[in-house]
Design an enzyme around this catalytic site. Structure first.
Site, PDB file in Angstrom:
ATOM      1  N   LYS A  17       0.786  -1.185  -0.039  1.00 31.66           N
ATOM      2  CA  LYS A  17      -0.183   0.063   0.054  1.00 31.66           C
ATOM      3  C   LYS A  17       0.779   1.403   0.005  1.00 31.66           C
ATOM      4  O   LYS A  17       0.713   2.136  -0.664  1.00 31.66           O
ATOM      5  CB  LYS A  17      -0.873  -0.006   1.361  1.00 31.66           C
ATOM      6  N   ARG A  93      -9.226   1.053   9.488  1.00 29.71           N
ATOM      7  CA  ARG A  93      -8.870  -0.232   9.895  1.00 29.71           C
ATOM      8  C   ARG A  93      -9.934  -1.024  10.695  1.00 29.71           C
ATOM      9  O   ARG A  93      -9.796  -2.026  10.901  1.00 29.71           O
ATOM     10  CB  ARG A  93      -7.562  -0.141  10.387  1.00 29.71           C
ATOM     11  N   ARG A 130      11.000  -6.613   4.601  1.00 24.04           N
ATOM     12  CA  ARG A 130      10.765  -5.300   4.482  1.00 24.04           C
ATOM     13  C   ARG A 130      11.706  -4.577   5.287  1.00 24.04           C
ATOM     14  O   ARG A 130      12.166  -4.797   6.403  1.00 24.04           O
ATOM     15  CB  ARG A 130       9.297  -4.937   4.877  1.00 24.04           C
ATOM     16  N   ARG A 173      -0.494  -7.948  13.662  1.00 21.28           N
ATOM     17  CA  ARG A 173      -1.025  -7.149  12.738  1.00 21.28           C
ATOM     18  C   ARG A 173      -1.952  -7.766  11.786  1.00 21.28           C
ATOM     19  O   ARG A 173      -3.066  -7.498  11.460  1.00 21.28           O
ATOM     20  CB  ARG A 173      -0.019  -6.058  12.099  1.00 21.28           C
TER      21      ARG A 173
HETATM   22  P1  AMP Z   1       1.219   0.849   9.229  1.00 21.56           P
HETATM   23  O1  AMP Z   1       2.385   1.712   8.890  1.00 21.56           O
HETATM   24  O2  AMP Z   1      -0.103   1.275   8.460  1.00 21.56           O
HETATM   25  O3  AMP Z   1       1.290  -0.643   9.183  1.00 21.56           O
HETATM   26  O4  AMP Z   1       0.873   1.220  10.690  1.00 21.56           O
HETATM   27  C1  AMP Z   1       1.813   1.160  11.737  1.00 21.56           C
HETATM   28  C2  AMP Z   1       1.088   0.778  13.180  1.00 21.56           C
HETATM   29  O5  AMP Z   1       0.358   2.395  13.241  1.00 21.56           O
HETATM   30  C3  AMP Z   1      -0.063  -0.039  13.191  1.00 21.56           C
HETATM   31  O6  AMP Z   1       0.273  -1.339  13.569  1.00 21.56           O
HETATM   32  C4  AMP Z   1      -0.761   0.580  14.444  1.00 21.56           C
HETATM   33  O7  AMP Z   1      -0.239   0.539  15.672  1.00 21.56           O
HETATM   34  C5  AMP Z   1      -0.736   2.023  14.163  1.00 21.56           C
HETATM   35  N1  AMP Z   1      -1.897   2.370  13.235  1.00 21.56           N
HETATM   36  C6  AMP Z   1      -1.633   2.874  11.907  1.00 21.56           C
HETATM   37  N2  AMP Z   1      -2.852   2.931  11.302  1.00 21.56           N
HETATM   38  C7  AMP Z   1      -3.919   2.793  12.235  1.00 21.56           C
HETATM   39  C8  AMP Z   1      -5.305   2.789  12.154  1.00 21.56           C
HETATM   40  N3  AMP Z   1      -6.203   3.270  11.186  1.00 21.56           N
HETATM   41  N4  AMP Z   1      -6.056   2.374  13.402  1.00 21.56           N
HETATM   42  C9  AMP Z   1      -5.116   2.389  14.695  1.00 21.56           C
HETATM   43  N5  AMP Z   1      -4.038   2.204  14.551  1.00 21.56           N
HETATM   44  C10 AMP Z   1      -3.292   2.233  13.273  1.00 21.56           C
END
Ligand code: AMP
Length: 223
Positions: A17, A93, A130, A173
């Protein structure tokens, strides 16, 4: 008619993404809004707020909906997103986040939601390999490293493994994706907004597929 594009990119962690949102944001000249990037930026400031959310990120847990929704609502009130639109990456999410977003965007709503689709096995492989630039957030993989010694091709920053790309946090996750985020596919499907795009293949091929799917969805239907 609102100019630009108002898009949500859904998909498992590791689907690509982040990489694709950067390309799409350039292609359609709209802002790329990644909640993960916003949270990581908050951690780097060392603010109280950053300290509060660190535990969630380190464990791979979701930050509470009220915090996340408040942050996104503020960002979507800015002039760039109001005038040109946006591509949301990593948000929504959860169901409350999706409903909150629908309310924030009233009366216009989203143009579409894309499911960038990969299998869980492929997601696990990609996430374990990654690597990210600690300065600009550029994304690499052990299978496709930067040209020189883990130095970012774009900005010269150090390319490292993300703190939350540990085995346990990755599994957590992905399991949260299945329980909390996957149901949103039905939510957007019911609204007639969902388009699924295959995330397999190299980044250029996936980008071409995405642009084609978006342009097809945006074409006014002929009478
Ligand atoms: P990502 O970079 O999208 O994988 O996000 C990294 C981390 O940020 C996630 O594992 C969550 O802890 C937090 N996070 C990101 N987006 C959200 C969201 N929409 N709702 C809740 N936590 C989020």
């Amino acid at each position: 008619m609102i100019p630009g594009i108002r898009l949500v990119l859904l998909g498992k962690q590791g689907a690509g993404k982040g990489t694709q949102c950067v390309r799409l944001a350039r292609h359609y000249v709209v802002s790329h809004i990644s909640t993960g990037d916003m949270f990581r930026a908050a951690l780097r400031t060392g603010s109280d707020w950053g300290r509060q959310i660190r535990a969630y990120l380190d464990e791979g847990e979701l930050v509470p909906d009220e915090i996340t929704l408040g942050m996104v609502a503020d960002r979507l009130a800015h002039h760039d997103t109001q005038s040109r639109g946006f591509i949301l990456d990593g948000f929504p999410r959860t169901f409350p986040q999706a409903e909150g977003l629908t309310k924030i965007l009233e009366p216009h709503g989203l143009d579409m939601a894309i499911d960038l689709h990969i299998s869980t096995d492929e997601a696990l492989t990609r996430l374990a390999g990654r690597r990210v630039c600690s300065t600009c957030g550029g994304i690499y993989n052990v299978r496709k490293p930067p040209r020189y010694d883990w130095t970012c091709d774009n900005c010269g920053g150090e390319v490292v493994q993300r703190d939350d790309d540990t085995d346990d946090a990755i599994r957590r996750r992905l399991s949260l994706y299945e329980s909390d985020t996957a149901p949103l596919l039905e939510y957007y499907g019911d609204l007639g907004l969902l388009v699924t795009v295959d995330a397999l293949g190299d980044a250029d091929a996936v980008a071409d597929r995405l642009v084609e799917a978006i342009d097809r969805h945006r074409e006014p239907s002929t009478p």
